[in-house]
Motif scaffolding. Structure first.
Motif, PDB file in Angstrom:
ATOM      1  N   TYR A 151      -4.924  11.300   1.487  1.00  0.00           N
ATOM      2  CA  TYR A 151      -4.027  11.849   2.522  1.00  0.00           C
ATOM      3  C   TYR A 151      -4.756  12.871   3.387  1.00  0.00           C
ATOM      4  O   TYR A 151      -4.690  12.810   4.622  1.00  0.00           O
ATOM      5  CB  TYR A 151      -2.806  12.472   1.841  1.00  0.00           C
ATOM      6  CG  TYR A 151      -1.896  13.222   2.772  1.00  0.00           C
ATOM      7  CD1 TYR A 151      -1.349  12.599   3.889  1.00  0.00           C
ATOM      8  CD2 TYR A 151      -1.554  14.550   2.531  1.00  0.00           C
ATOM      9  CE1 TYR A 151      -0.501  13.282   4.740  1.00  0.00           C
ATOM     10  CE2 TYR A 151      -0.712  15.241   3.374  1.00  0.00           C
ATOM     11  CZ  TYR A 151      -0.187  14.602   4.477  1.00  0.00           C
ATOM     12  OH  TYR A 151       0.653  15.286   5.320  1.00  0.00           O
ATOM     13  N   ILE A 197       0.851  -1.204   0.000  1.00  0.00           N
ATOM     14  CA  ILE A 197       0.000   0.000   0.000  1.00  0.00           C
ATOM     15  C   ILE A 197       0.884   1.250   0.000  1.00  0.00           C
ATOM     16  O   ILE A 197       0.697   2.169  -0.806  1.00  0.00           O
ATOM     17  CB  ILE A 197      -0.944   0.009   1.233  1.00  0.00           C
ATOM     18  CG1 ILE A 197      -2.008  -1.079   1.094  1.00  0.00           C
ATOM     19  CG2 ILE A 197      -1.632   1.376   1.388  1.00  0.00           C
ATOM     20  CD1 ILE A 197      -2.810  -1.327   2.375  1.00  0.00           C
ATOM     21  N   ALA A 198       1.877   1.274   0.906  1.00  0.00           N
ATOM     22  CA  ALA A 198       2.761   2.437   1.019  1.00  0.00           C
ATOM     23  C   ALA A 198       3.516   2.676  -0.288  1.00  0.00           C
ATOM     24  O   ALA A 198       3.650   3.824  -0.732  1.00  0.00           O
ATOM     25  CB  ALA A 198       3.739   2.230   2.172  1.00  0.00           C
ATOM     26  N   LEU A 226       1.072   4.076  -2.923  1.00  0.00           N
ATOM     27  CA  LEU A 226       0.750   5.484  -2.662  1.00  0.00           C
ATOM     28  C   LEU A 226       1.947   6.389  -2.973  1.00  0.00           C
ATOM     29  O   LEU A 226       1.786   7.491  -3.498  1.00  0.00           O
ATOM     30  CB  LEU A 226       0.308   5.670  -1.205  1.00  0.00           C
ATOM     31  CG  LEU A 226      -1.045   5.027  -0.839  1.00  0.00           C
ATOM     32  CD1 LEU A 226      -1.295   5.116   0.657  1.00  0.00           C
ATOM     33  CD2 LEU A 226      -2.188   5.677  -1.598  1.00  0.00           C
ATOM     34  N   THR A 227       3.163   5.897  -2.673  1.00  0.00           N
ATOM     35  CA  THR A 227       4.382   6.667  -2.990  1.00  0.00           C
ATOM     36  C   THR A 227       4.469   6.900  -4.498  1.00  0.00           C
ATOM     37  O   THR A 227       4.719   8.021  -4.952  1.00  0.00           O
ATOM     38  CB  THR A 227       5.631   5.891  -2.497  1.00  0.00           C
ATOM     39  OG1 THR A 227       5.494   5.677  -1.098  1.00  0.00           O
ATOM     40  CG2 THR A 227       6.899   6.660  -2.763  1.00  0.00           C
ATOM     41  N   TYR A 237      -2.568  10.746  -8.748  1.00  0.00           N
ATOM     42  CA  TYR A 237      -2.077  11.729  -7.774  1.00  0.00           C
ATOM     43  C   TYR A 237      -3.241  12.296  -6.976  1.00  0.00           C
ATOM     44  O   TYR A 237      -3.171  12.416  -5.749  1.00  0.00           O
ATOM     45  CB  TYR A 237      -1.312  12.855  -8.488  1.00  0.00           C
ATOM     46  CG  TYR A 237      -0.950  13.971  -7.545  1.00  0.00           C
ATOM     47  CD1 TYR A 237       0.105  13.824  -6.656  1.00  0.00           C
ATOM     48  CD2 TYR A 237      -1.682  15.157  -7.518  1.00  0.00           C
ATOM     49  CE1 TYR A 237       0.425  14.817  -5.760  1.00  0.00           C
ATOM     50  CE2 TYR A 237      -1.371  16.160  -6.623  1.00  0.00           C
ATOM     51  CZ  TYR A 237      -0.318  15.997  -5.744  1.00  0.00           C
ATOM     52  OH  TYR A 237      -0.009  16.987  -4.857  1.00  0.00           O
ATOM     53  N   PHE A 268      -6.082  10.980  -6.323  1.00  0.00           N
ATOM     54  CA  PHE A 268      -6.574   9.951  -5.402  1.00  0.00           C
ATOM     55  C   PHE A 268      -5.737   9.965  -4.117  1.00  0.00           C
ATOM     56  O   PHE A 268      -6.274  10.059  -3.002  1.00  0.00           O
ATOM     57  CB  PHE A 268      -6.505   8.573  -6.077  1.00  0.00           C
ATOM     58  CG  PHE A 268      -6.901   7.431  -5.185  1.00  0.00           C
ATOM     59  CD1 PHE A 268      -8.235   7.058  -5.066  1.00  0.00           C
ATOM     60  CD2 PHE A 268      -5.943   6.731  -4.465  1.00  0.00           C
ATOM     61  CE1 PHE A 268      -8.598   6.012  -4.235  1.00  0.00           C
ATOM     62  CE2 PHE A 268      -6.306   5.686  -3.635  1.00  0.00           C
ATOM     63  CZ  PHE A 268      -7.635   5.317  -3.519  1.00  0.00           C
ATOM     64  N   ALA A 269      -4.412   9.898  -4.302  1.00  0.00           N
ATOM     65  CA  ALA A 269      -3.519   9.847  -3.129  1.00  0.00           C
ATOM     66  C   ALA A 269      -3.618  11.137  -2.311  1.00  0.00           C
ATOM     67  O   ALA A 269      -3.628  11.105  -1.072  1.00  0.00           O
ATOM     68  CB  ALA A 269      -2.082   9.619  -3.586  1.00  0.00           C
ATOM     69  N   GLU A 270      -3.710  12.262  -3.005  1.00  0.00           N
ATOM     70  CA  GLU A 270      -3.782  13.563  -2.328  1.00  0.00           C
ATOM     71  C   GLU A 270      -5.051  13.664  -1.460  1.00  0.00           C
ATOM     72  O   GLU A 270      -4.979  14.037  -0.282  1.00  0.00           O
ATOM     73  CB  GLU A 270      -3.804  14.651  -3.409  1.00  0.00           C
ATOM     74  CG  GLU A 270      -3.783  16.056  -2.891  1.00  0.00           C
ATOM     75  CD  GLU A 270      -4.089  17.048  -4.002  1.00  0.00           C
ATOM     76  OE1 GLU A 270      -4.849  16.713  -4.935  1.00  0.00           O
ATOM     77  OE2 GLU A 270      -3.575  18.179  -3.927  1.00  0.00           O
ATOM     78  N   ILE A 289       1.923   9.443  -5.750  1.00  0.00           N
ATOM     79  CA  ILE A 289       2.325  10.837  -5.515  1.00  0.00           C
ATOM     80  C   ILE A 289       3.397  11.258  -6.522  1.00  0.00           C
ATOM     81  O   ILE A 289       3.327  12.337  -7.118  1.00  0.00           O
ATOM     82  CB  ILE A 289       2.861  11.030  -4.068  1.00  0.00           C
ATOM     83  CG1 ILE A 289       1.773  10.746  -3.031  1.00  0.00           C
ATOM     84  CG2 ILE A 289       3.436  12.444  -3.876  1.00  0.00           C
ATOM     85  CD1 ILE A 289       0.754  11.827  -2.809  1.00  0.00           C
ATOM     86  N   TYR A 290       4.381  10.381  -6.747  1.00  0.00           N
ATOM     87  CA  TYR A 290       5.468  10.742  -7.683  1.00  0.00           C
ATOM     88  C   TYR A 290       4.981  10.863  -9.127  1.00  0.00           C
ATOM     89  O   TYR A 290       5.656  11.483  -9.951  1.00  0.00           O
ATOM     90  CB  TYR A 290       6.622   9.733  -7.583  1.00  0.00           C
ATOM     91  CG  TYR A 290       7.521   9.982  -6.398  1.00  0.00           C
ATOM     92  CD1 TYR A 290       7.841  11.280  -6.008  1.00  0.00           C
ATOM     93  CD2 TYR A 290       8.052   8.938  -5.667  1.00  0.00           C
ATOM     94  CE1 TYR A 290       8.647  11.520  -4.907  1.00  0.00           C
ATOM     95  CE2 TYR A 290       8.865   9.168  -4.567  1.00  0.00           C
ATOM     96  CZ  TYR A 290       9.153  10.468  -4.197  1.00  0.00           C
ATOM     97  OH  TYR A 290       9.954  10.713  -3.108  1.00  0.00           O
TER      98      TYR A 290
END
Lengths: 205, 212
Positions: free
Chosen positions: A35, A9-10, A13-14, A28, A30-32, A17-18
């Motif tokens: 968060y 998962i981590a 998500l990393t 992005y 989604f992750a934003e 973001i990248y």
């Protein structure tokens, strides 16, 4: 098993973001949004566990500290902003916290910053050695920086030159802060790449 | 009368003066006032968090209801928030605290919040690089000075800097201890004097913009 799923998962998500480095995209976003949502939820639980329960409820219920009704009252009337008819009550809470901040600001600014910093600037300027040169630069830098921020008089003559030298010191300080910030971000970047290569892909051991 | 600004201004004056007076009387009950007031401040701030969360969730809920563009991401935000709070409550009941090492709330922190947060901040490394490029293009003395200092500080803090010259880390240290310190102190003194002035204006009721 839980750890493996967590690492995947981590890692996902990393990478989400990248993906912003290419361009703004749904991954992005989604992750934003995830968060922001999770962090808001985290702080609610944190505030309960570390503020409301140990600082308000436990002392009031277990230790009978009924004086805590005062901050509880001001906290509750802060929520009257939800009801337009009585929202004026929230001004009392704001006034209470602003008064507290202003009172602490007066004593804190003088005792905590102004006096110690002035004291640290009162350094010996006698003798011909490198330490004296450094001391002179510190005194000169502090004074010229203060001159740069002195707007009560038109900056002409000595004030103009003082201000010009002041901005030179300020630029050096900003450059140093900038360098520090870049280094901090790059170390975070290294940390994330190390996580991807080590914990996730197991390329690095 | 109750709705006016008179009572809030009086509260500000009273609380502000108590804080100042208590500083000069280090005996009970005044001696403990600073510590107690910071606790009270945290309690009130805890309640204000509800206002902030309500504003955030309310805005995204409206976007979701209207089916605005990108409504799906608002749904993600609301679900993320709800799931975290629900897990937090369940784990608080189960372990006595949601922050237990074995709780799923800690799992969310370790595998969602930590990577998202550090990746988000590390992303800034790239944007700072592009900002530096733009600053360099400004081509004036001040901008060049800023960039040269930044480069020296960056190189002086890594092994590569020492490889280039053994004096580079020492020079970096000197920049941090002397010119950087001088300007930082000057800026700090300016900020503190400004804060002091504003605080006195607030306590005396001259500055009232916080009530509007």
């Amino acid at each position: 098993m839980g750890t493996t799923i967590g690492i995947w998962i981590a890692a996902g998500l990393t990478l989400f973001i990248y993906s912003f480095l290419y361009k703004d995209n749904p991954f992005y976003k989604f992750a934003e949004h995830l968060y922001v949502g999770i962090t808001a939820g985290y702080w609610i639980i944190y505030t309960w566990a570390y503020v409301i329960q140990p600082m308000l409820l436990d002392p009031m219920i277990k230790n009978k500290q009924f004086i805590l009704i005062i901050p509880a009252f001001f906290g509750i009337i802060m929520l009257t902003r939800w009801f337009p008819q009585i929202s004026w009550l929230s001004r009392w809470s704001i006034a209470f916290t602003v008064g507290m901040g202003a009172g602490l600001g007066v004593t804190g600014a003088i005792q905590g910053f102004i006096l110690p910093q002035v004291q640290a600037t009162l350094v010996p300027l006698t003798g011909f050695n490198f330490e004296t040169f450094n001391n002179f630069l510190i005194v000169f830098g502090v004074l010229t920086t203060l001159i740069y921020f002195y707007f009560s008089k038109e900056q002409k003559g000595v004030l103009r030159w003082g201000s010009k030298i002041g901005i030179t010191f300020i630029m050096v300080a900003f450059g140093a802060s900038f360098g520090y910030t870049v280094m901090a971000r790059i170390s975070l970047l290294i940390g994330r790449i190390y996580f991807l290569l080590s914990d996730w892909l197991k390329v690095l051991r | 009368m109750l709705k006016g600004k008179g009572i809030p201004i009086f509260i500000t004056f009273l609380v502000g003066m108590i804080m100042i007076i208590s500083f000069f009387i280090p005996h009970k009950p005044f001696g403990d006032i600073e510590k107690i007031s910071l606790n009270w401040y945290s309690i009130i701030a805890g309640f204000t968090m509800l206002l902030g969360v309500d504003s955030l969730i309310g805005m995204h809920f409206r976007k979701l209801k209207r089916k605005d563009e990108n409504w799906f991401f608002s749904l993600v935000l609301i679900l993320g928030f709800t799931a975290t709070v629900v897990v937090g409550i369940i784990e608080t009941v189960r372990f006595g605290t949601a922050f237990d090492d074995k709780s799923y709330f800690t799992y969310i922190y370790n595998y969602f919040i930590v990577p998202l947060q550090s990746t988000m901040f590390s992303l800034l490394a790239f944007f700072i690089a592009s900002a530096a490029y733009r600053a360099f293009r400004a081509r004036n003395f001040d901008a060049t000075l800023l960039l040269i200092t930044a480069i020296i500080v960056m190189l002086g803090r890594v092994p590569l800097g020492e490889q280039i010259s053994p004096y580079l880390p020492k020079f970096t240290e000197w920049i941090m201890q002397v010119p950087q310190m001088a300007a930082k102190r000057g800026i700090g003194l300016g900020i503190s004097l400004g804060a002091l002035g504003v605080s006195i204006r607030i306590i005396l009721g001259i500055e009232r913009s916080y009530l509007s």
